[in-house]
Design a protein around this motif. Structure first.
Motif, PDB file in Angstrom:
ATOM      1  N   LEU A  17       0.838  -1.206   0.000  1.00  0.00           N
ATOM      2  CA  LEU A  17       0.000   0.000   0.000  1.00  0.00           C
ATOM      3  C   LEU A  17       0.869   1.251   0.000  1.00  0.00           C
ATOM      4  O   LEU A  17       0.646   2.189  -0.774  1.00  0.00           O
ATOM      5  N   LEU A  18       1.875   1.238   0.876  1.00  0.00           N
ATOM      6  CA  LEU A  18       2.730   2.419   0.969  1.00  0.00           C
ATOM      7  C   LEU A  18       3.543   2.606  -0.306  1.00  0.00           C
ATOM      8  O   LEU A  18       3.715   3.721  -0.788  1.00  0.00           O
ATOM      9  N   THR A  21       1.265   4.140  -3.132  1.00  0.00           N
ATOM     10  CA  THR A  21       0.997   5.577  -3.104  1.00  0.00           C
ATOM     11  C   THR A  21       2.261   6.385  -3.212  1.00  0.00           C
ATOM     12  O   THR A  21       2.214   7.518  -3.694  1.00  0.00           O
ATOM     13  N   VAL A 140     -10.633  -1.954   5.000  1.00  0.00           N
ATOM     14  CA  VAL A 140      -9.423  -1.391   5.609  1.00  0.00           C
ATOM     15  C   VAL A 140      -9.688   0.037   6.082  1.00  0.00           C
ATOM     16  O   VAL A 140      -9.307   0.421   7.193  1.00  0.00           O
ATOM     17  N   VAL A 141     -10.367   0.820   5.241  1.00  0.00           N
ATOM     18  CA  VAL A 141     -10.681   2.186   5.633  1.00  0.00           C
ATOM     19  C   VAL A 141     -11.534   2.192   6.898  1.00  0.00           C
ATOM     20  O   VAL A 141     -11.278   2.948   7.840  1.00  0.00           O
ATOM     21  N   LEU A 144      -9.401   1.513   9.825  1.00  0.00           N
ATOM     22  CA  LEU A 144      -8.593   2.681  10.193  1.00  0.00           C
ATOM     23  C   LEU A 144      -9.446   3.681  10.960  1.00  0.00           C
ATOM     24  O   LEU A 144      -8.979   4.302  11.919  1.00  0.00           O
ATOM     25  N   MET A 149      -8.282   6.880  13.220  1.00  0.00           N
ATOM     26  CA  MET A 149      -7.435   7.574  12.259  1.00  0.00           C
ATOM     27  C   MET A 149      -8.259   8.276  11.196  1.00  0.00           C
ATOM     28  O   MET A 149      -7.787   8.513  10.089  1.00  0.00           O
ATOM     29  N   ASP A 150      -9.489   8.604  11.538  1.00  0.00           N
ATOM     30  CA  ASP A 150     -10.301   9.251  10.508  1.00  0.00           C
ATOM     31  C   ASP A 150      -9.941  10.716  10.363  1.00  0.00           C
ATOM     32  O   ASP A 150      -9.417  11.133   9.352  1.00  0.00           O
ATOM     33  N   GLY A 152      -8.048  12.565  12.691  1.00  0.00           N
ATOM     34  CA  GLY A 152      -7.145  12.963  13.751  1.00  0.00           C
ATOM     35  C   GLY A 152      -7.640  12.516  15.103  1.00  0.00           C
ATOM     36  O   GLY A 152      -7.399  11.408  15.520  1.00  0.00           O
TER      37      GLY A 152
ATOM     38  N   GLN B  19      -7.126   7.413  -0.269  1.00  0.00           N
ATOM     39  CA  GLN B  19      -7.666   7.772   1.043  1.00  0.00           C
ATOM     40  C   GLN B  19      -6.878   7.081   2.154  1.00  0.00           C
ATOM     41  O   GLN B  19      -6.506   7.705   3.159  1.00  0.00           O
ATOM     42  N   ILE B  20      -6.590   5.808   1.949  1.00  0.00           N
ATOM     43  CA  ILE B  20      -5.872   5.044   2.969  1.00  0.00           C
ATOM     44  C   ILE B  20      -4.517   5.657   3.261  1.00  0.00           C
ATOM     45  O   ILE B  20      -4.158   5.901   4.411  1.00  0.00           O
ATOM     46  N   THR B  21      -3.759   5.938   2.218  1.00  0.00           N
ATOM     47  CA  THR B  21      -2.443   6.472   2.542  1.00  0.00           C
ATOM     48  C   THR B  21      -2.505   7.893   3.044  1.00  0.00           C
ATOM     49  O   THR B  21      -1.631   8.295   3.794  1.00  0.00           O
ATOM     50  N   LEU B  23      -4.724   8.852   5.215  1.00  0.00           N
ATOM     51  CA  LEU B  23      -4.942   8.615   6.643  1.00  0.00           C
ATOM     52  C   LEU B  23      -3.664   8.138   7.320  1.00  0.00           C
ATOM     53  O   LEU B  23      -3.298   8.622   8.401  1.00  0.00           O
ATOM     54  N   LEU B  24      -2.984   7.194   6.683  1.00  0.00           N
ATOM     55  CA  LEU B  24      -1.760   6.658   7.287  1.00  0.00           C
ATOM     56  C   LEU B  24      -0.721   7.757   7.451  1.00  0.00           C
ATOM     57  O   LEU B  24      -0.066   7.866   8.492  1.00  0.00           O
ATOM     58  N   LYS B  26      -1.081  11.031   7.649  1.00  0.00           N
ATOM     59  CA  LYS B  26      -1.470  12.019   8.658  1.00  0.00           C
ATOM     60  C   LYS B  26      -1.216  11.469  10.061  1.00  0.00           C
ATOM     61  O   LYS B  26      -0.672  12.155  10.929  1.00  0.00           O
ATOM     62  N   ASP B  27      -1.613  10.231  10.264  1.00  0.00           N
ATOM     63  CA  ASP B  27      -1.431   9.636  11.583  1.00  0.00           C
ATOM     64  C   ASP B  27       0.041   9.492  11.930  1.00  0.00           C
ATOM     65  O   ASP B  27       0.468   9.818  13.032  1.00  0.00           O
TER      66      ASP B  27
END
Lengths: 156, 156
Positions: A17-18, A21, A140-141, A144, A149-150, A152, B19-21, B23-24, B26-27
């Motif tokens: 995933l990382l 992106t 996954v969303v 999260l 983690m939505d 903050g 969207q997932i990344t 969120l990741l 930011k967290d």
DNA sequence: TATTGTTATACTCTATAACTATA
DNA sequence: TATAGTTATAGAGTATAACAATA
């Protein structure tokens, strides 16, 4: 030292995933730069294209960013001729950020490219597999968001 | 105007990936900040933790970033006491960026947290589904690389 | 002559705080 | 008194170009 879980599927999935992106971001940055755009400014443009003129305050909320930051982003978009600041008809404090003709056609081009990109990326993949992917990513969303983690923090 | 493909599964999947990344990222940013770390510096730390002391030049290549940028990242890590610059034993131009004790324990903590996070994120999901996800994401990465988004450009 | 890392400069993205004009 | 947007200031992350020391 502690190979409890030596590169399990979860670890791999998160890593991928990382990686994905990272690649997307790098590519977007360089391909936008040629047109006087940056990722953050493009976000604003995109938003204006979807839902019309907006106050800067509204943009700040939509982008989840400080009002000061929006000033800078809009400055950049104005300098490149993508938007204008129009006076709000009833509230003289406020300005309506509005797409120019150039801004509108830039948004259209972005939308077109986005569609093309999606089809290049997933076109060769069986539809069911893409649907499964979307379904899992939705889960996954949600996870999260459960983990807080939505947006903050819940401020007390 | 042109709803050729009104929000197909591919479009949704790509949106979810982004969207997932978001969120990741930011967290990670906010949770690292409390410890004097930032995402880019953490990347360097992580790399040093995996494969030992490195020249700045090597870090620049590994992070895919300019040498000048590495100078700044290492400056920050030195200021917070996570690494030191040691002279290279044979090449007096070069410096070996080396973890301090504090740096080492920070890396260990990051690894621990990473494991915990993976298990929070995917622990409740059936293993087969996580495996499918990883498999599909691998295919996506391959596709991105086919599309020339691996390391920017083939320079002629 | 090539390489390592630096200084110099610049731009983007982000933030908080103080201020102006308006509501 | 509250809100919209600005200046002022700061820091992270990134880049290129010129330069020093060393190879």
């Amino acid at each position: 030292m502690k190979p409890l879980q030596q590169n399990g599927p979860g670890e791999e999935a998160l890593g991928l995933l990382l990686q994905i992106t990272g690649l997307l971001h790098k590519d977007a940055t360089s391909s936008l730069a040629e047109r006087g755009l940056t990722p953050a400014r493009t976000n604003v443009l995109w938003h204006l294209g979807r839902s019309g003129p907006h106050l800067q305050r509204e943009l700040a909320e939509a982008m989840d960013v400080s009002p000061r930051n929006v000033t800078g982003l809009v400055d950049g978009l104005v300098a490149e001729g993508f938007v204008t600041r129009e006076p709000h008809p009833r509230d003289r404090r406020a300005t309506l950020v509005t797409l120019t003709r150039r801004g509108t056609s830039a948004v259209r081009r972005l939308e077109r490219e986005h569609e093309e990109f999606v089809s290049l990326l997933f076109g060769a993949m069986p539809t069911n597999r893409v649907k499964d992917l979307a379904r899992t990513l939705r889960a996954v969303v949600e996870r999260l968001q459960e983990l807080g983690m939505d947006s903050g923090w819940e401020e007390e």
